[in-house]
Design a protein around this motif. Structure first.
Motif, short mmCIF file in Angstrom:
data_model
loop_
_atom_site.label_atom_id
_atom_site.label_comp_id
_atom_site.label_asym_id
_atom_site.label_seq_id
_atom_site.Cartn_x
_atom_site.Cartn_y
_atom_site.Cartn_z
N LEU A 178 1.08 -0.77 0.18
CA LEU A 178 -0.17 0.04 0.01
C LEU A 178 1.14 0.99 -0.28
N VAL A 179 0.79 1.63 -1.54
CA VAL A 179 1.60 3.15 -0.83
C VAL A 179 1.24 4.37 -1.73
N ILE A 180 1.02 5.05 -1.00
CA ILE A 180 0.16 6.64 -1.37
C ILE A 180 0.43 7.66 -1.06
N THR A 181 0.05 8.50 -1.81
CA THR A 181 0.49 10.28 -2.20
C THR A 181 -0.44 10.98 -0.79
N ALA A 182 0.23 12.07 0.02
CA ALA A 182 -0.06 12.98 1.43
C ALA A 182 0.25 13.80 1.32
N LYS A 183 -0.28 14.98 1.73
CA LYS A 183 0.64 16.07 2.00
C LYS A 183 1.22 16.81 2.75
N ILE A 184 2.36 16.76 3.13
CA ILE A 184 2.68 16.62 4.14
C ILE A 184 3.23 18.09 4.44
N GLY A 185 2.73 18.70 5.37
CA GLY A 185 3.35 20.52 5.15
C GLY A 185 2.88 21.12 4.14
N CYS A 210 -6.57 5.68 -1.24
CA CYS A 210 -5.51 5.10 -2.39
C CYS A 210 -4.24 5.04 -2.82
N GLY A 211 -4.35 3.49 -2.29
CA GLY A 211 -3.09 3.51 -3.33
C GLY A 211 -2.44 3.38 -4.77
N ASP A 212 -1.44 3.55 -5.38
CA ASP A 212 -1.04 3.54 -6.48
C ASP A 212 -0.73 2.28 -6.78
N GLN A 213 -1.03 1.33 -7.42
CA GLN A 213 -0.49 0.38 -7.70
C GLN A 213 1.26 -0.65 -8.42
N ALA A 214 0.87 0.80 -9.13
CA ALA A 214 1.78 0.68 -10.37
C ALA A 214 3.47 1.56 -9.73
#
Length: 182
Positions: A51-58, A175-179
């Motif tokens: 499970l690899v996601i994108t998030a806003k950090i700061g 949501c994770g990014d499978q690619a």
């Protein structure tokens, strides 16, 4: 002024000013579940992907964040921190190393507390995460471990490549990014 006097005054102010913020009632426990509808059409079922996601950090949008139920700490890789705008936040020194699951010792460069945004409007939550910064090669930029997953009260599903968590309004999700995880 007594506590009862303060409460009485606050009630009177809110009676006169309807835009006054009201105390929110605790919401009943949300049921978090994963259904067939939760599968993204882009996911190849039967996978063993992380499970690899994108998030806003700061103020930074950070890709390649591994959600790892097996990690006891949250990790931010030094190469990712170097590219981020952390504002006034500074790296704090630490003298405690981390130990990997094979028992190998990893030197921690320092720790830093950063706000992380989970979810999308209006189903989102900000959490302050204490990241342990390490300087090793990795294809990921960060790892979210059990401390943050627990603080978020999140439930993960690897087969759905999704993480769900309660928010003020309902259930939020990442949501994770499978690619990217491949």
């Amino acid at each position: 002024m007594s506590n009862n006097s303060r409460k009485s005054y606050a009630r009177e102010v809110c009676r006169v000013n309807p835009s006054c913020p009201k105390k929110s009632k605790p919401s009943p426990s949300l049921i978090i579940s994963f259904l067939d509808e939760d599968y993204s059409p882009n996911i190849i079922r039967g996978h063993q992907d992380a499970l690899v996601i994108t998030a806003k950090i700061g103020t930074n949008t950070v890709k390649k964040i591994l959600v790892d139920n097996g990690s006891s700490v949250d990790i931010l890789y030094h190469h990712a921190l170097a590219r981020m705008d952390t504002g006034e936040r500074k790296l704090e020194n630490t003298h405690s190393p981390l130990y990997g699951f094979t028992g190998n010792k990893v030197k921690v460069v320092g720790t830093i507390d950063l706000p992380v945004l989970f979810g999308t409007m209006p189903y989102q939550v900000w959490k302050i995460v204490k990241f342990h910064v390490i300087s090793v090669n990795s294809s990921n930029n960060a790892i979210l471990g059990r401390t943050t997953i627990s603080a978020l009260e999140a439930i993960t599903s690897i087969s759905h490549l999704k993480m769900k968590f309660p928010t003020e309004f309902e259930v939020g999700e990442m949501c994770g990014d499978q690619a990217v995880s491949r």
